[in-house]
Design a protein around this motif. Structure first.
Motif, PDB file in Angstrom:
ATOM      1  N   ARG A 104     175.425  40.447 -15.713  1.00 19.37           N
ATOM      2  CA  ARG A 104     176.835  40.705 -15.408  1.00 19.37           C
ATOM      3  C   ARG A 104     177.746  39.627 -15.988  1.00 19.37           C
ATOM      4  N   ASP A 105     177.318  38.360 -15.896  1.00 21.89           N
ATOM      5  CA  ASP A 105     178.163  37.251 -16.331  1.00 21.89           C
ATOM      6  C   ASP A 105     177.928  36.840 -17.781  1.00 21.89           C
ATOM      7  N   GLY A 106     177.139  37.607 -18.515  1.00 21.63           N
ATOM      8  CA  GLY A 106     176.990  37.366 -19.947  1.00 21.63           C
ATOM      9  C   GLY A 106     176.047  36.242 -20.328  1.00 21.63           C
ATOM     10  N   PHE A 107     175.124  35.876 -19.421  1.00 20.48           N
ATOM     11  CA  PHE A 107     174.187  34.795 -19.736  1.00 20.48           C
ATOM     12  C   PHE A 107     172.914  35.298 -20.392  1.00 20.48           C
ATOM     13  N   GLU A 108     172.803  36.621 -20.608  1.00 17.67           N
ATOM     14  CA  GLU A 108     171.560  37.138 -21.169  1.00 17.67           C
ATOM     15  C   GLU A 108     171.334  36.704 -22.615  1.00 17.67           C
ATOM     16  N   SER A 109     172.383  36.186 -23.256  1.00 16.59           N
ATOM     17  CA  SER A 109     172.219  35.670 -24.621  1.00 16.59           C
ATOM     18  C   SER A 109     171.910  34.181 -24.637  1.00 16.59           C
ATOM     19  N   ASP A 110     171.879  33.549 -23.457  1.00 16.32           N
ATOM     20  CA  ASP A 110     171.574  32.123 -23.372  1.00 16.32           C
ATOM     21  C   ASP A 110     170.055  31.939 -23.401  1.00 16.32           C
ATOM     22  N   VAL A 111     169.565  31.206 -24.399  1.00 18.63           N
ATOM     23  CA  VAL A 111     168.120  31.067 -24.597  1.00 18.63           C
ATOM     24  C   VAL A 111     167.463  30.387 -23.404  1.00 18.63           C
ATOM     25  N   GLY A 165     167.649  37.931 -28.556  1.00 14.10           N
ATOM     26  CA  GLY A 165     168.057  37.945 -29.957  1.00 14.10           C
ATOM     27  C   GLY A 165     167.611  36.692 -30.690  1.00 14.10           C
ATOM     28  N   VAL A 166     167.618  35.572 -29.979  1.00  9.90           N
ATOM     29  CA  VAL A 166     167.191  34.292 -30.546  1.00  9.90           C
ATOM     30  C   VAL A 166     166.147  33.692 -29.622  1.00  9.90           C
ATOM     31  N   ARG A 167     165.046  33.233 -30.205  1.00  7.41           N
ATOM     32  CA  ARG A 167     163.995  32.586 -29.419  1.00  7.41           C
ATOM     33  C   ARG A 167     163.743  31.196 -29.980  1.00  7.41           C
ATOM     34  N   ASN A 168     163.331  30.284 -29.092  1.00  6.44           N
ATOM     35  CA  ASN A 168     162.893  28.973 -29.553  1.00  6.44           C
ATOM     36  C   ASN A 168     161.429  28.778 -29.172  1.00  6.44           C
ATOM     37  N   ILE A 169     160.902  27.608 -29.435  1.00  9.14           N
ATOM     38  CA  ILE A 169     159.484  27.356 -29.179  1.00  9.14           C
ATOM     39  C   ILE A 169     159.160  27.503 -27.691  1.00  9.14           C
ATOM     40  N   VAL A 170     160.140  27.152 -26.835  1.00  9.81           N
ATOM     41  CA  VAL A 170     159.923  27.271 -25.386  1.00  9.81           C
ATOM     42  C   VAL A 170     159.763  28.741 -24.995  1.00  9.81           C
ATOM     43  N   SER A 171     160.502  29.624 -25.666  1.00  8.23           N
ATOM     44  CA  SER A 171     160.395  31.061 -25.370  1.00  8.23           C
ATOM     45  C   SER A 171     158.977  31.557 -25.616  1.00  8.23           C
ATOM     46  N   TRP A 172     158.430  31.203 -26.761  1.00  5.25           N
ATOM     47  CA  TRP A 172     157.076  31.642 -27.102  1.00  5.25           C
ATOM     48  C   TRP A 172     156.052  31.031 -26.143  1.00  5.25           C
ATOM     49  N   CYS A 173     156.196  29.741 -25.850  1.00  3.00           N
ATOM     50  CA  CYS A 173     155.252  29.093 -24.927  1.00  3.00           C
ATOM     51  C   CYS A 173     155.329  29.717 -23.543  1.00  3.00           C
TER      52      CYS A 173
END
Length: 687
Positions: free
Chosen positions: A241-248, A275-283
């Motif tokens: 709702r608050d638009g944080f879904e794009s925050d990695v 949309g954007v992932r970093n190494i923490v996302s994969w781990c």
């Protein structure tokens, strides 16, 4: 810079800032030399002197920083703050506070930048004495009303164990902004006070505050720690709702939350939508799958990350090694070990501990020992992994020796996991008295309160030693409600020693606690069958059918040339079935010649004796072993994994086969490892 060296002070200050941001000592020293060359013998401008102090402080050269400060005839509060801040940021809290005291003696008054650095240093000390003094000075100076100063003081109180004082300070703060609320929440997460995090978050919302990424992640961490799936899912709605879904970072927090709450599918949805992932996302995605027993999917995520060009970090490698341990994938683990060596992260303490754990759980105790010995430093996980590795093999003497070495080293203190591993080793190695002594002295010697896991270990310890009645009395005296593992240990012992009446009591308790678990019904049925009580065995099976409980198929698997070959009992579907059956016939003749007599109690009761012998010959582990003997060259150990406990006849047969063919055969069932060699097993028939 060499072609056209700057001579004005502002340009030189910019170069120093660049050296700090890039952590380039070479650029910093070159700029300092240029300053001396350009401005000597003129006194350095005060702001330039402050930049030099900041340079050496931030790059953790405290002596050079003090020297730079001493060359300024009238150092400002900016220079002193740089000195104090640099020491605090580089993990030198005592030195930071010594500089703070020296600044006060020089009659320089701290400002709103100095106090947060001093509080940061005080927060790193085990005592709150220094922090209280800094707080007093901040009050006297009037800076405690500054929101950043008060937040730093708040953080100090929480980190030094004075949560009540921290809450009092928070209540007195005139401006409770999102930073102060975040300080309350993040420290509550670190202390494991998850409900306090939820209350603080709701308090922030109730005053009209706007949560930021720190607030959201603190809340998600609390929900993950307390397993509040529904509450965390509601926050997920607020995030959208608050638009944080794009925050990695928030998405990474959601993946971690869903993984810990046993919702790996939801974690994957968040991961796929990023949309954007970093190494923490994969781990985080690797760990989410690993935590939920989906090791193959976890390894698949790791491979995808590598295909996309991500360099493996210490956290990723240690996480993937954990999945290899869960898969009993020794070859996979070795390949990841090679990646760790190439990436120069194998010396990392977390990677080293994961390697020891992986090799131990994959049954390669020699590799685990080598990895443990080569670690430059060890932590509690390293020691526990080594003790647990010996426990898996039933090598109780080695496990207790390692436990004693851990105590004598003084490197770490044992925790509840250490005692679980040690008592389990005693159980599997037949050291009943030693295991009981560990349990009865763990609270006095190590200040570790016995948990349900320890009680389950003791029940298993007594049950394996044939003391089922004593184990039952022990259960009745437990200060907490017996768990599934406690009753399961008793049922397994009763099946092992033919104590059918007591086994029925344990089974009924298990049926109440987990009515859909087919394993308990099968174990009870097999117990009756072993005792020759076939009518009751059939009744249990019929009861399973009537209530709709389905037994998962027992299977064994073996890996050859990166292909996993899975076998079920009486399986004839394998493409090399003819060769497998021929090998079994050959082994049967050689085993009989060596004195092997089949244990046909593991066959159906309504078969003739010859049919029973053929029945047990077609068990899944024997089929997998025959395939391994056909394909795997001599000299290479044959490794088989089974999803159920290896049966008595297969255990006896594989001992004979190991001596007949002169091979090392390693079987991991759902309980432990069995190393067969020269007609013997590492468990010494005590499993």
């Amino acid at each position: 810079m060499q072609r056209s060296p700057p001579s004005d002070a502002q340009s030189l200050a910019t170069l120093i800032e660049r050296a700090i941001s890039t952590r380039s000592l070479l650029l910093g020293r070159a700029t300092h030399a240029l300053i001396v060359k350009s401005l000597f013998p003129l006194p350095l401008p005060s702001f330039l002197s402050a930049h030099l102090v900041n340079l050496y402080s931030k790059l953790d050269l405290p002596s050079s920083a003090v020297t730079a400060l001493s060359l300024d005839p009238s150092p400002s509060v900016v220079s002193w703050t740089a000195l104090i801040s640099g020491a605090a940021q580089n993990g030198r809290p005592s030195l930071s506070l010594l500089h703070f005291a020296a600044m006060l003696r020089s009659s320089i008054k701290p400002n709103d930048f100095t106090f947060p650095s001093a509080f940061k240093a005080a927060a790193s000390l085990p005592s709150s004495f220094a922090g209280r003094q800094v707080h007093s000075l901040a009050v006297k100076s009037g800076y405690i009303a500054d929101v950043f100063v008060s937040c730093a003081a708040l953080d100090m109180y929480f980190k030094t164990g004075l949560a009540a004082d921290g809450r009092n300070l928070f209540d007195e703060m005139p401006n409770q902004n999102v930073v102060s609320w975040n300080a309350v929440m993040t420290n509550a997460v670190l202390d494991g006070r998850f409900d306090d995090v939820v209350k603080a978050f709701l308090g922030l919302i109730s005053i009209g505050g706007k949560p930021n990424t720190v607030s959201l992640n603190a809340f998600l961490n609390a929900c993950a720690g307390a397993l509040y799936l529904r509450l965390g899912s509601q926050l997920h709605g607020l995030v959208i709702r608050d638009g944080f879904e794009s925050d990695v970072s928030v998405c990474n927090g959601l993946i971690d939350f869903y993984g810990k709450c046993r919702s790996a599918g939801e974690a994957r949805k968040v991961f796929d939508a990023m949309g954007v992932r970093n190494i923490v996302s994969w781990c985080s995605m690797v760990v989410a799958y690993a935590q939920n027993g989906a090791e193959e999917e976890a390894f698949g995520v790791y491979l995808n990350a590598r295909r996309k060009g991500l360099e493996p970090t210490d956290f990723m490698v240690s996480s993937v090694l954990t999945t290899c341990a869960g898969l009993s994938g020794l070859d996979l683990g070795r390949s990841v070990h090679a990646v760790a060596v190439r990436s120069c992260v194998d010396a990392n303490i977390f990677v080293g501990s994961a390697l020891v754990d992986m090799y131990g759980k994959c049954g390669s105790i020699e590799d685990a020992e080598q990895g443990f010995d080569e670690m430059p430093e060890r932590n509690l996980v390293s020691w526990n992994a080594m003790i647990g590795g010996y426990a898996q093999l039933g090598n109780a003497r080695k496990a207790l020796s390692m436990f004693g070495e851990m105590i004598r080293s003084g490197e770490v203190a044992p925790n509840y996991v250490t005692l679980v591993c040690a008592i389990t080793a005693c159980s599997r190695g037949g050291l009943t008295n030693e295991g009981l002594e560990l349990f009865h002295t763990m609270q006095g010697r190590f200040r570790i309160e016995p948990r349900t896991e320890h009680y389950a270990c003791v029940v298993d310890l007594l049950g394996r030693a044939g003391m089922e009645e004593r184990a039952y009395e022990f259960i009745k005296q437990m200060p907490m409600r017996p768990s599934i593992s406690v009753w399961g240990a008793l049922l397994g012992a009763c099946k092992m020693h033919g104590k059918t009446e007591l086994g029925r009591i344990a089974a009924e308790k298990l049926f109440e606690m987990d009515p859909q678990d087919s394993g308990n019904h099968v174990l009870l049925s097999n117990m009756f069958a072993s005792a020759g009580r076939w009518t009751e065995a059939v009744e249990v099976r019929m009861e399973m059918k009537d209530v709709g409980i389905k037994k998962g198929p027992g299977c064994s698997w073996i890996t050859w040339k990166n292909v996993v070959h899975v076998f079920q009992a009486k399986d004839t579907s394998h493409e090399r079935n003819a060769e497998i059956q021929a090998m079994l016939v050959k082994l049967r003749k050689e085993m009989h010649a060596a004195g092997y007599v089949p244990d046909t109690q593991y066959a159906l009761y309504d078969l003739e004796e010859e049919e029973k012998e053929s029945e047990v010959l077609q068990h899944s582990e024997k089929l997998a072993l025959a395939f391994g003997l056909i394909c795997i060259p001599p000299g290479i150990p044959i490794r088989i994994t089974k999803n159920l406990r290896v049966c008595g006849d297969c255990h006896r047969a594989i001992k004979f086969i190991s001596g007949i063919v002169g091979r090392e055969i390693i079987v991991r069932d759902n309980n432990r490892f069995h190393h067969f060699r020269d007609y013997e097993c590492s468990c010494m028939d005590y499993w």
